[in-house]
Design an enzyme around this catalytic site. Structure first.
Site, mmCIF file in Angstrom:
data_model
loop_
_atom_site.group_PDB
_atom_site.id
_atom_site.type_symbol
_atom_site.label_atom_id
_atom_site.label_comp_id
_atom_site.label_asym_id
_atom_site.label_seq_id
_atom_site.Cartn_x
_atom_site.Cartn_y
_atom_site.Cartn_z
ATOM 1 N N ARG A 1 -5.330 -8.402 -6.047
ATOM 2 C CA ARG A 1 -5.669 -7.367 -5.970
ATOM 3 C C ARG A 1 -4.706 -6.601 -6.817
ATOM 4 N NH1 ARG A 1 -3.869 -2.807 -2.786
ATOM 5 N NH2 ARG A 1 -4.267 -0.771 -3.668
ATOM 6 N N HIS B 1 -2.991 3.542 -9.443
ATOM 7 C CA HIS B 1 -1.744 2.928 -8.191
ATOM 8 C C HIS B 1 -0.698 3.782 -8.313
ATOM 9 C CE1 HIS B 1 -0.417 0.160 -4.976
ATOM 10 N NE2 HIS B 1 0.549 0.830 -5.539
ATOM 11 N N GLU C 1 -4.168 4.571 -2.376
ATOM 12 C CA GLU C 1 -3.426 5.958 -1.453
ATOM 13 C C GLU C 1 -3.218 7.127 -1.742
ATOM 14 O OE1 GLU C 1 0.201 3.680 0.250
ATOM 15 O OE2 GLU C 1 -0.468 2.537 1.063
ATOM 16 N N ASN D 1 -4.987 0.194 4.026
ATOM 17 C CA ASN D 1 -3.585 -0.757 4.011
ATOM 18 C C ASN D 1 -3.412 -0.259 5.614
ATOM 19 O OD1 ASN D 1 -4.139 -1.167 2.090
ATOM 20 N ND2 ASN D 1 -3.174 0.241 0.735
ATOM 21 N N TYR E 1 0.732 -0.379 7.801
ATOM 22 C CA TYR E 1 2.027 -1.379 8.414
ATOM 23 C C TYR E 1 2.572 -1.132 9.949
ATOM 24 C CZ TYR E 1 1.709 -2.161 3.295
ATOM 25 O OH TYR E 1 1.230 -2.733 1.242
ATOM 26 N N GLU F 1 -3.936 -4.073 1.999
ATOM 27 C CA GLU F 1 -2.755 -4.057 1.960
ATOM 28 C C GLU F 1 -2.164 -4.484 3.300
ATOM 29 O OE1 GLU F 1 0.925 -1.779 0.106
ATOM 30 O OE2 GLU F 1 -1.296 -1.523 -1.676
#
Length: 457
Positions: free
Chosen positions: A78, A122, A167, A295, A297, A362
Site C-alpha cells: 500500500r 495521504h 485518516e 489503522n 495503534y 496500518e
C-alpha cells in the site's frame, strides 16, 4: 511448518508507506509544493527542522525497495500517490512525469508478484489549494475527484484496489483544529468544515473511480478504540459517546450508514452553523464502497469528570471529559500497547457496519532501533507488538469479523511527520546519511508469518 494460529486462505499480507514520508525528490520532475513542504519549513513545527525533501529517496531507489519487498515475500504493498506530483498546482494539467514514476513503480511491483494498493491522498495537499482555502473549501472536494480520475486513467489497467483518503481524522483535526500537522490551523469550525469536505471528496472520488471502471474501492480510517475508564460508570459511558462521535461515527455513519448521527451534528453546531453541508452531500458521501481500511495503534480511555479540561484542541467540545494518560508498556511515541483494543474495535465495526470487508491498513510501533556491530537490528519489542496485534486480529476473525488482510506500518523507517526522523516505525532500518537499508529482525520474523499464513503457538 508448525502453525498455531492460521489465517483464512487468501488473507492478504503486506506493508504500507506514504509518499511524502519516503519518496524525497521534492523538486524533481515537476513536482509542486505540498502543505507538508511548507509546514516542515515553518520554524518550530517539525522536530529539528526536518523535512521530507530527501526522506528515504524512494523516488530513485524504488527498484531496490521493491526487491526487498519481494525478499520478504510480501503479497501487497500500500502506497500513496503524491497529488502535487501529479497536478503540481492541484487543478491544472496533469504532469506526465509525475505519473511516469507511479507507472514504473506499479510495473515493478507487478513484475515481482506484489499487488499494488493505491491510496490517493495521504495528507500532502498541494499548497496552491491550501492557499485557496484547503479542505475548508468545497472546491477542494471537486478537485480531488478530478485528480482521482486522472490517476485512474493512467494506472487503472493494472491497479485493482483503490482507497481514497488516509485518516481524514488527522487531516481535519490535527491539521485544522490543533495545528500540530499541516497546514497548522487552529479553528474548530475549520476542522468540521474540513471533515465534511474530505468526506465529500471521498464520495465524489468513489463515483468518479466507479464511472471509470474501478471495482474495488474503499477508504482508510483511523477509528479510535474508545473505552470507559469504569465500565460501570454512566458518566464514563457518556464520555465514550461524545468522543466516539467525534472520532468515529462522524466518519463511519456518513460513509456506511447514509448520514451524520444527530448527536454529532448537534455537537458540531456548537462551533459552526453547518452551512457547508448542502442538499445531496450525504448521498454523495455514502457512495457504495467495497472495503474499509482500519489503522490501529493504541486505545483511548476516557472518563466523565466535570472539572476535566477535555482532550485539547484536537477534540473540540470535550470539556468535562478526562482522557486518561497511557499506562503500562508504551512505544517510543508514548502510545499504550494494548492488542485487546484492536479486537474490541474490529468487533464493534463488524457489529455496527457488518456489510463491509475490513483490512488492517496500518499497524505497527516505533522503538529506539539501533544497528548492532554485527549489522543486526534486534527489535524484539516490535516483534512482540506485531505478534500480539496479529493475535488480536485472529481473535476478531474467529469471532466472525470479516477481516481480509494486514499491512504492517511501516515497510521502512521514514519521515514521521511532526516527529521528523527521530521515530522509527519500519521493519526495514534506514540509515538516512547513506540510505543503506537493513532488514530488522521484525522483517525476518514477518517473512515467516507470511510464509506460514499464521503464527506459531
Amino acid at each position: 511448518m508448525t502453525v498455531g494460529l492460521e489465517f483464512p486462505d487468501g488473507f492478504v499480507w503486506g506493508a504500507a508507506t506514504a509518499a511524502y514520508q519516503i519518496e524525497g525528490a521534492a523538486r524533481d520532475d515537476g513536482r509542486g509544493p505540498s502543505i507538508w513542504d511548507t509546514f516542515s519549513r515553518t520554524p518550530g513545527k517539525v522536530y529539528a527542522g526536518h523535512t521530507g525533501d530527501v526522506a528515504c529517496d524512494h523516488y530513485h531507489r524504488y527498484p531496490d525497495d521493491v526487491g526487498l519487498m519481494a525478499d520478504l515475500d510480501l503479497r501487497a504493498y500500500r502506497f500513496s500517490i503524491s497529488w502535487p506530483r501529479v497536478r503540481p498546482d492541484g487543478t491544472g494539467p496533469v504532469n506526465p512525469r509525475g505519473l511516469d514514476f507511479y507507472d514504473r513503480l506499479v510495473d515493478e511491483l507487478i513484475g515481482r508478484g506484489i499487488d499494488p494498493i493505491v491510496t490517493l491522498y495521504h495528507w500532502d495537499l498541494p499548497q496552491t489549494l491550501e492557499d485557496r482555502g484547503g479542505w475548508t473549501s468545497r472546491d477542494t472536494a471537486y478537485w480531488f475527484a478530478e485528480y482521482a480520475a486522472a490517476v485512474y486513467t493512467r494506472l487503472g489497467d493494472r491497479v485493482s484496489t483503490w482507497t481514497t483518503l488516509n485518516e481524514p481524522w488527522c487531516s481535519a483535526y490535527l491539521g485544522y483544529a490543533s495545528g500540530v500537522h499541516a497546514p497548522g490551523r487552529q479553528d474548530p469550525a475549520d476542522a468540521f468544515a474540513a471533515v465534511h469536505h474530505l468526506l465529500l471528496g471521498h464520495g465524489l472520488a468513489v463515483r468518479a473511480l466507479r464511472a471509470a471502471g474501478a471495482e474495488n474501492i474503499g477508504i482508510t480510517l483511523n477509528p479510535a478504540a474508545v473505552l470507559p475508564a469504569d465500565p460501570e460508570s454512566a458518566a464514563d459511558a457518556e464520555a465514550v459517546r461524545v468522543v466516539d462521535g467525534l472520532a468515529n461515527r462522524i466518519f463511519f455513519d456518513p460513509i456506511l450508514a447514509g448520514g451524520y448521527p444527530p448527536d454529532v451534528l448537534e455537537h458540531m453546531r456548537r462551533f459552526t452553523d453547518l452551512g457547508f453541508i448542502q442538499d445531496g452531500d450525504e448521498k454523495a458521501i455514502a457512495a457504495a464502497i467495497d472495503l474499509l481500511g482500519v489503522n490501529y495503534y493504541s486505545p483511548t480511555y476516557v472518563a466523565g469528570r466535570p472539572d476535566a479540561p477535555g482532550g485539547g484542541l484536537a477534540h473540540p467540545g470535550t470539556e468535562g471529559i478526562l482522557f486518561l494518560p497511557p499506562a503500562g508498556p508504551l512505544t517510543e511515541m508514548g502510545w499504550q500497547i494494548e492488542p485487546a483494543g484492536l479486537t474490541a474495535l474490529l468487533e464493534r465495526i463488524g457489529r455496527d457496519y457488518p456489510t463491509t470487508p475490513l483490512y488492517i491498513t496500518e499497524n505497527g510501533a516505533a522503538f529506539d532501533d539501533k544497528v548492532g556491530p554485527d549489522g543486526q537490528v534486534a527489535d524484539a519489542d516490535r516483534i512482540a507488538y506485531l505478534d500480539g496485534h496479529l493475535r488480536a486480529v485472529h481473535t476478531a476473525i474467529q469471532r466472525g469479523v470479516d477481516v481480509r488482510g494486514y499491512l504492517v506500518w511501516s515497510l521502512m523507517d521514514n519521515f514521521e511527520w511532526a516527529e521528523g526522523y527521530r521515530k522509527r516505525f519500519g521493519i526495514i532500518h534506514v540509515d538516512y546519511q547513506t540510505q543503506r537499508r537493513t532488514l530488522k529482525d521484525s522483517a525476518l520474523w514477518y517473512r515467516e508469518v507470511v510464509a506460514r499464513n499464521g503464527l506459531t503457538s
